[in-house]
Scaffold this motif. Structure first.
Motif, PDB file in Angstrom:
ATOM      1  N   VAL A 354       0.840  -1.206   0.000  1.00 42.18           N
ATOM      2  CA  VAL A 354       0.000   0.000   0.000  1.00 42.18           C
ATOM      3  C   VAL A 354       0.871   1.251   0.000  1.00 42.18           C
ATOM      4  N   LYS A 355       1.851   1.264   0.888  1.00 43.73           N
ATOM      5  CA  LYS A 355       2.694   2.460   0.994  1.00 43.73           C
ATOM      6  C   LYS A 355       3.520   2.674  -0.280  1.00 43.73           C
ATOM      7  N   ASP A 356       4.063   1.580  -0.822  1.00 40.57           N
ATOM      8  CA  ASP A 356       4.832   1.701  -2.070  1.00 40.57           C
ATOM      9  C   ASP A 356       3.955   2.231  -3.200  1.00 40.57           C
ATOM     10  N   HIS A 357       2.742   1.706  -3.255  1.00 44.12           N
ATOM     11  CA  HIS A 357       1.823   2.125  -4.318  1.00 44.12           C
ATOM     12  C   HIS A 357       1.523   3.620  -4.223  1.00 44.12           C
ATOM     13  N   ILE A 358       1.176   4.049  -3.015  1.00 43.28           N
ATOM     14  CA  ILE A 358       0.794   5.455  -2.839  1.00 43.28           C
ATOM     15  C   ILE A 358       1.973   6.382  -3.101  1.00 43.28           C
ATOM     16  N   GLU A 359       3.136   5.953  -2.648  1.00 42.12           N
ATOM     17  CA  GLU A 359       4.342   6.749  -2.895  1.00 42.12           C
ATOM     18  C   GLU A 359       4.584   6.891  -4.404  1.00 42.12           C
ATOM     19  N   ALA A 360       4.421   5.780  -5.114  1.00 41.68           N
ATOM     20  CA  ALA A 360       4.667   5.793  -6.560  1.00 41.68           C
ATOM     21  C   ALA A 360       3.640   6.667  -7.282  1.00 41.68           C
ATOM     22  N   VAL A 361       2.371   6.543  -6.891  1.00 40.85           N
ATOM     23  CA  VAL A 361       1.328   7.340  -7.553  1.00 40.85           C
ATOM     24  C   VAL A 361       1.554   8.827  -7.267  1.00 40.85           C
ATOM     25  N   HIS A 362       1.836   9.132  -6.000  1.00 39.80           N
ATOM     26  CA  HIS A 362       2.081  10.533  -5.628  1.00 39.80           C
ATOM     27  C   HIS A 362       3.276  11.095  -6.393  1.00 39.80           C
ATOM     28  N   ALA A 363       4.337  10.321  -6.482  1.00 42.51           N
ATOM     29  CA  ALA A 363       5.537  10.784  -7.196  1.00 42.51           C
ATOM     30  C   ALA A 363       5.197  11.063  -8.660  1.00 42.51           C
ATOM     31  N   LYS A 364       4.392  10.198  -9.250  1.00 43.75           N
ATOM     32  CA  LYS A 364       4.014  10.357 -10.655  1.00 43.75           C
ATOM     33  C   LYS A 364       3.128  11.591 -10.847  1.00 43.75           C
ATOM     34  N   LEU A 365       2.261  11.846  -9.888  1.00 42.22           N
ATOM     35  CA  LEU A 365       1.367  13.010  -9.998  1.00 42.22           C
ATOM     36  C   LEU A 365       2.156  14.319  -9.906  1.00 42.22           C
ATOM     37  N   GLY A 366       3.256  14.290  -9.142  1.00 45.12           N
ATOM     38  CA  GLY A 366       4.169  15.430  -9.118  1.00 45.12           C
ATOM     39  C   GLY A 366       3.590  16.729  -8.579  1.00 45.12           C
ATOM     40  N   THR A 367       2.741  16.644  -7.574  1.00 49.34           N
ATOM     41  CA  THR A 367       2.076  17.849  -7.059  1.00 49.34           C
ATOM     42  C   THR A 367       2.924  18.671  -6.104  1.00 49.34           C
ATOM     43  N   GLY A 368       3.902  18.018  -5.482  1.00 50.08           N
ATOM     44  CA  GLY A 368       4.637  18.707  -4.425  1.00 50.08           C
ATOM     45  C   GLY A 368       3.873  18.757  -3.112  1.00 50.08           C
ATOM     46  N   ASN A 369       2.667  18.188  -3.088  1.00 51.13           N
ATOM     47  CA  ASN A 369       1.906  18.151  -1.835  1.00 51.13           C
ATOM     48  C   ASN A 369       2.577  17.225  -0.821  1.00 51.13           C
ATOM     49  N   GLN A 370       2.226  17.400   0.449  1.00 52.43           N
ATOM     50  CA  GLN A 370       2.685  16.457   1.477  1.00 52.43           C
ATOM     51  C   GLN A 370       1.687  15.297   1.525  1.00 52.43           C
ATOM     52  N   VAL A 371       2.165  14.110   1.226  1.00 53.81           N
ATOM     53  CA  VAL A 371       1.290  12.933   1.236  1.00 53.81           C
ATOM     54  C   VAL A 371       1.870  11.906   2.199  1.00 53.81           C
ATOM     55  N   LYS A 372       1.020  11.405   3.073  1.00 54.82           N
ATOM     56  CA  LYS A 372       1.483  10.471   4.093  1.00 54.82           C
ATOM     57  C   LYS A 372       0.413   9.398   4.273  1.00 54.82           C
ATOM     58  N   CYS A 373       0.830   8.154   4.214  1.00 52.07           N
ATOM     59  CA  CYS A 373      -0.121   7.068   4.441  1.00 52.07           C
ATOM     60  C   CYS A 373       0.308   6.299   5.680  1.00 52.07           C
TER      61      CYS A 373
END
Lengths: 471, 471
Positions: A354-373
């Protein structure tokens, strides 16, 4: 035994009144504001058990930090013993007295904390999950006693007030208190699940586990006016929606790489068991009130609920959730989702996926937002038991005696995390013996317990105790 | 004029106290519970205007059905006139006295309804949006009167209490009351927006419009237990997430076919105006508190906020929004999103594009869920004005006199739907003359108005009135 059954029938009004008194206690374990009531509920339970002649122990579990950032005392666990005859075997009964949140404004037709009877149904938060079953045991023991019928086994109770919030502290206690849980326990019975359908009883030998995740996305240090700022920021709700939709498709297929890898293969033998189960797809669909289920065959649908993981999106904290129109860009949102686990999925593997997936999706989206799961405390393991044990056989026959029908052997989609712990610590057979029906609406608006399930459920408990006494 | 300015300076404490008294009235127009306070606020305004010698009219707008399903009386509109000298021209001033919702628990550092001064900032709901500016006018007129300075123009007020909830009933009233709005009005001034940055004043000639959408998804007739039902239903929150993510990408690009089609082309002349505007990208980013903006150049970012549509996802009604862990599959959820419109986008075209898009996405997803998208009442049109009119020129000079700097000519990302109606009905120049700063946090936690903006803003109003008197 007939006297016990007669007494149960004759005192129906008293049993309903007892349930009513307990439903009135808003023991919502996840709510800091309701912590006093949750604790009160445990003391009420202690008092009832004492009145039955149990020796009880109010086990203080200390305190914990809740989501309001403050430390709150945990509701105590009640450990109780009735009888210590060395010539008798001992049944350990588990139940919980805390409930899910409920507000009239969620869509309840009646006050959730006033037990309201209508057309043979008793509506109220906790009626079926799990106050009804727990009080059922109390009523049954009282009926043995008031009719001077010897209880043919020793009984132990373990009652908690944190089941709906991850049973904080319970596992530790069970593992620590060998004197209570490991010594002098022959069988374990948990009555905290439901019939597969509305009317046919069942005995349950499997459960899914559960991992609850928080997914925090921060785009701004505070909420923003959507007119003034719209178009200039990577909105947290938008990123959250994109991540949510990457987790699962609309048919419920989990899209997170690796999550299904550990699921047990389906054997031919298991496949066969689905054929005979009494399950009405039409009635199930009508109860849910949906136009279309995710599967069209009975076996496939049951497998989706029992032997396959599922992922649910529960909601968003921090976004605009009220009626009306607020033109806000929420600065920080926390998405809530959970995954139901099946044998042999493991916490570590799923969490990593789950964490790897979310990290990868967030990185791809490239928003610069703070995302934490992060994972909520108290995930629950999946579980499966043998049904050939005397414990299961006594229950199966008790159900058949009372209801006049052989119960289905079922699994459940939901989690009772402590089941597995009891099995590990006691080394004994753990039985799930449901009282309520599938349409009781546990965790939903208008939760109810059918009167017939309450009264027949108690007779099953009495009959089961009677049969265990012969083992 | 000097006497007026002196009087304004000398009575600062009184003006703050007046703002404080009005902030204390929780006039949240979208809340049925706060409707009495919203109505009370309008009567308080009427009393203030009467004390200035205005002839006032409390216009009853009837009632409307709110989201609680009940009918509630609308807050009245106050129409007021001060002076009817046929040798003087007339300024129509618009303002609103209702506010956005605010709870201490949303993350306010102080009680939102207690004006709290700290470091030259006055915190409180409505301080900047829009009670501060409205009271500014009142204070200025009082200052002319108390110093026996002749007010060189006639003044009309139109004050409403529904701006934050779509200005229900106002447009109809304005279009109906030619005697007040069409006859004897020479200029219109609205002070309900903000400086582009924190300190440099501006005069504003454009606004975006707004269309607010409800997106309802129903997967079940009630909420379901995610353990029991997870995997068997097409979850409403999951479908909503998929539809949400189909509306807009994380960079804010709207993905709905056709929505951008009507946007005015950028002319070379307009392009040039962006170069000179005083706008600090770094300060803006720091105020938002975000790691990355959607654009890297000043011109592009301003264009995203002023001349391009944006789509914001505000939240979900009906999903789990509280702290803690609830293992629920919501049966019915209502997603909320809005689109900011720019010239020359039209309601009909945008509504059709949005509905067609959602219908197509839903059909493709094939869930069988009930999906319905509908527009909230009171969408607001986009607007752009000429800045060469005497109205704008008087304001520009007044700002320069008071602040010592030529104001930027700006547009705004947000909506003041009534602006366009005033322009249409009066046929006169409508000016937006902001009092507050960009970091005031209108609609957010810790909304504030800088004391200097309040005091200098009043001086600008006085100077503007003085200059209009020379036209």
């Amino acid at each position: 035994m007939d006297k016990v059954i007669e007494f149960l029938d004759a005192n129906e009004k008293k049993w309903v009144e007892r349930l009513s008194q307990n439903v009135a206690i808003a023991s919502i374990s996840c709510s800091p504001d309701n912590r006093p009531q949750t604790i009160e509920q445990m003391h009420v339970a202690d008092k009832m058990l004492k009145e039955l002649g149990c020796s009880t122990e109010i086990v203080d579990l200390g305190s914990h930090t809740m989501h309001d950032g403050k430390s709150h005392p945990l509701p105590p666990v009640i450990l109780a013993k009735l009888g210590d005859d060395p010539n008798k075997k001992t049944l350990l009964i588990y139940g919980h007295l805390d409930v899910q949140p409920a507000l009239r404004s969620d869509g309840w037709d009646t006050d959730p904390f006033v037990l309201t009877e209508k057309d043979g149904k008793m509506y109220g938060r906790g009626s079926t999950d799990d106050k009804g079953p727990v009080l059922g045991w109390v009523n049954v023991i009282e009926s043995f006693q008031k009719t001077n019928t010897e209880i043919p086994i020793n009984i132990k109770f373990c009652l908690e007030g944190m089941e709906e919030s991850g049973s904080v502290g319970l596992e530790e206690l069970v593992r620590k208190r060998d004197d209570f849980f490991k010594t002098n326990v022959d069988w374990v019975c948990i009555s905290d699940n439901y019939f597969l359908g509305k009317t046919k009883p069942c005995v349950t030998y499997g459960l899914r586990g559960c991992m609850y995740f928080y997914l925090e996305v921060i785009c701004a240090k505070q909420d923003l006016h959507s007119g003034v700022f719209g178009g200039s920021v990577h909105e947290a709700t938008v990123e959250l929606s994109h991540i949510f939709s990457s987790l699962v498709d609309v048919k419920g297929k989990i899209l997170i790489d690796g999550v299904g890898k550990e699921v047990d293969d389906l054997t031919e033998e298991e496949m066969k068991t689905y054929a005979d189960i009494d399950f009405d797809m039409g009635a199930y669909q009508a109860d849910v009130g949906t136009n279309k289920l995710t599967e069209e065959s009975k076996a496939k649908l049951l497998m989706r609920r029992w032997r396959e993981p599922s992922l649910s999106i529960h909601g968003i904290q921090g976004a605009f959730a009220e009626p009306g129109e607020k033109t806000v860009i929420p600065g920080k949102v926390i998405g809530k989702f959970s995954i139901r686990l099946v044998p042999s999925m493991s916490f570590d593997h799923v969490e990593k996926c789950v964490k790897d997936h979310i990290e990868a999706v967030h990185a791809k989206l490239g928003t610069g937002n703070q995302v934490k799961c992060y994972l909520a405390k108290g995930p629950g393991k999946p579980w499966k038991a043998e049904t050939t044990t005397p414990n299961y056989q006594a229950a199966i026959k008790a159900v058949e005696d009372v209801w006049g029908v052989k119960p289905d052997l079922t699994r459940e989609g939901c989690s009772i995390p402590i089941t597995l712990v009891f099995e590990e610590v006691t080394g004994r057979s753990v039985l799930l013996l449901p009282m309520g029906s599938s349409d009781d609406g546990a965790h939903s608006q208008n939760e109810k317990l059918n009167k017939i399930n309450y009264t027949n459920g108690m007779k099953v408990f009495a009959n089961y105790i009677h049969r265990l006494g012969k083992e």
